[in-house]
Every structure is written in structure tokens, then in C-alpha cells.
Design a protein around this motif. Sequence first.
Motif, PDB file in Angstrom:
ATOM      1  N   GLU A 129       0.878  -1.061   0.075  1.00  0.00           N
ATOM      2  CA  GLU A 129       0.170   0.047  -0.225  1.00  0.00           C
ATOM      3  C   GLU A 129       1.003   1.365  -0.116  1.00  0.00           C
ATOM      4  N   GLU A 130       2.103   1.167   0.738  1.00  0.00           N
ATOM      5  CA  GLU A 130       2.984   2.562   0.625  1.00  0.00           C
ATOM      6  C   GLU A 130       3.545   2.761  -0.565  1.00  0.00           C
TER       7      GLU A 130
ATOM      8  N   ALA B 241       9.996   5.058   6.029  1.00  0.00           N
ATOM      9  CA  ALA B 241       9.797   5.514   7.508  1.00  0.00           C
ATOM     10  C   ALA B 241       8.248   5.125   7.346  1.00  0.00           C
ATOM     11  N   SER B 242       7.433   5.637   6.269  1.00  0.00           N
ATOM     12  CA  SER B 242       6.112   5.427   6.300  1.00  0.00           C
ATOM     13  C   SER B 242       5.680   3.870   6.248  1.00  0.00           C
ATOM     14  N   VAL B 243       6.407   3.000   5.704  1.00  0.00           N
ATOM     15  CA  VAL B 243       6.159   1.491   5.559  1.00  0.00           C
ATOM     16  C   VAL B 243       6.409   1.011   7.009  1.00  0.00           C
ATOM     17  N   VAL B 244       7.565   1.582   8.056  1.00  0.00           N
ATOM     18  CA  VAL B 244       7.485   1.150   9.223  1.00  0.00           C
ATOM     19  C   VAL B 244       6.139   1.489  10.244  1.00  0.00           C
TER      20      VAL B 244
ATOM     21  N   PRO C 212      -0.877   9.688  10.529  1.00  0.00           N
ATOM     22  CA  PRO C 212       0.533   9.566  10.994  1.00  0.00           C
ATOM     23  C   PRO C 212       1.307   8.867  10.139  1.00  0.00           C
ATOM     24  N   ILE C 213       0.804   7.906   9.077  1.00  0.00           N
ATOM     25  CA  ILE C 213       1.679   7.362   8.085  1.00  0.00           C
ATOM     26  C   ILE C 213       2.053   8.407   7.341  1.00  0.00           C
ATOM     27  N   GLY C 214       1.355   9.240   6.960  1.00  0.00           N
ATOM     28  CA  GLY C 214       1.622  10.291   5.744  1.00  0.00           C
ATOM     29  C   GLY C 214       2.581  11.092   6.404  1.00  0.00           C
ATOM     30  N   VAL C 215       2.332  11.494   7.708  1.00  0.00           N
ATOM     31  CA  VAL C 215       3.556  12.337   8.325  1.00  0.00           C
ATOM     32  C   VAL C 215       4.693  11.760   8.436  1.00  0.00           C
ATOM     33  N   ALA C 216       5.101  10.491   8.505  1.00  0.00           N
ATOM     34  CA  ALA C 216       6.353   9.819   8.359  1.00  0.00           C
ATOM     35  C   ALA C 216       6.891   9.999   7.039  1.00  0.00           C
TER      36      ALA C 216
END
Length: 254
Positions: free
Chosen positions: A166-167, A228-231, A215-219
Motif C-alpha cells: 500500500e505504501e 519510514a511510512s512503511v514502518v 501519522p503514516i503520511g506524516v512519516a
Amino acid sequence: MNAAQPEPTKHAPLPASTTEPPPEPSPVRTHRWGLGAFFFAQAVFVLVSVVLAAIFGTPDALAIVVTLILPTVVAALVAVAITVVRGNGPRLDFGLQWRWSDVTTGLSIGAVGLVSTTIATTLWTRWMGPQNAHSTVSGLLDGVKLPPALAVVIFLHVWLLAPVCEEVLYRGLLWGAMERLRWSQLNVFLLSTALFAIGHLEPDRTVLLLVIAIPIGVARMVTGSLTASVVAHQVNNFLPALGLLLISLGLMPA
């Protein structure tokens, strides 16, 4: 008579330099895909899903697992292929590489996101009812008791593999397409977050998915790296994946 002129001093030739100047780095090509590439990958996801549904008809346990996993994986592979053909590959175009700074940032933001997601899910369940809080995956597995091996496969997919896929699609291919249009990072973040929530095709949970995606997008935005967004996404998916594992093994009610 004129005095004899001294012969000019002959200097030994300077030794040739033994070190060559470093070669100039090859210019990195700007990737050449746009929004059409993202929608093409999404169309592949839908097409694979429809074909599998037609093949399996009334699915058994194995068919459910294949139907859940294969469309997402194929769409992500298409996205990666697009970066290779029309760009520099996912490592350069997505920043998809291993750096401890990106991993630790993803873990930190993911932990914060896990707390906010848990709170948001609890409130959403109280306001909208439990029937509107369940994901499509949990709905498919409702009443289905999977063999332990398949249950573990689903757990690992939801926790580890699905976030990568997805990322790659949303904060990789889509994010890069909008950057190529020279949109601001804030606009890229907002639109990718919105499309991530809408793209799950779960209208009853779209607002909740927006909260989960922030928060995923912020990463991704603060690091410039998909790692970072995957993690962060994997951290966020751990508890839902664990719940699905327990439900599919019949150890917890749906």
C-alpha cells in the motif's frame, strides 16, 4: 668578445599525476510517470480482484487468502515496474532504502499512530456501532475458521506485507506523481491521505481510515523516505493483524 652566456637550467619534467580526478556523478533522471500510472496500478488491483472472484465463485479458506493477498501484491509489483521503466527504481524514486534514522522515525510515529488509531477505533465503534467498524478483511473472515498455517499467512500479510504494498502505491507512486506536478508537500500529503482512505472502498470507515492514515503520511513527509511510512504502517497494523489471527483461529469472537 662577448662573455659566454650560461646555458639555461633544464628542469626535470613534472611527474604525471598518479591520481585521476574523480568522475562526475551521472545525472539522476527525473522520473517520468504521472497520475495515470497510479490509476493504472489501481485498475490492475480491481481487475485481479474481479478475475479471482470469477475463478473461485464461492471461495473456500485458501481462495479467501489468495483473494486478499494477490491483488495488492500484483498492483505493488506493477508500481515498482513503472518506476524501473519510467524512472530510477523504487530505491531512488521512493527513498525505499534501509536507514536506521528512517526506521526509528517510523517506529516513533507509528507508536503514536497506534495509540491515536486505537482511541479513534474505540470512539468510532461506540458512535457507529461495531458493524461499521469492521474492515473488509475481517468481514471476509467472519465465521470462517482458517487452518493455522493460513491464519498465520493472513497475519503476516496484514502486519508486514500489505503495508509495503500500500505504501508503494499511495505514498510511493501517487506521491511521486504529485511531486512531479510540483505540488507542495502539504498538498501531496493531504491528497494522498484522502485517496488512501477512499481507495480501501469501505465507505462506512472512510473517516476512520483518514485518522489512521495521517501519522503514516506524516512519516513520509518529514523523512522524504518510504521506509519510514512503511514502518509506521506496519506498527499501526500489528494489533488489527493480531486480532484477525485470533478470530480466524476461533480464539476470539469476530
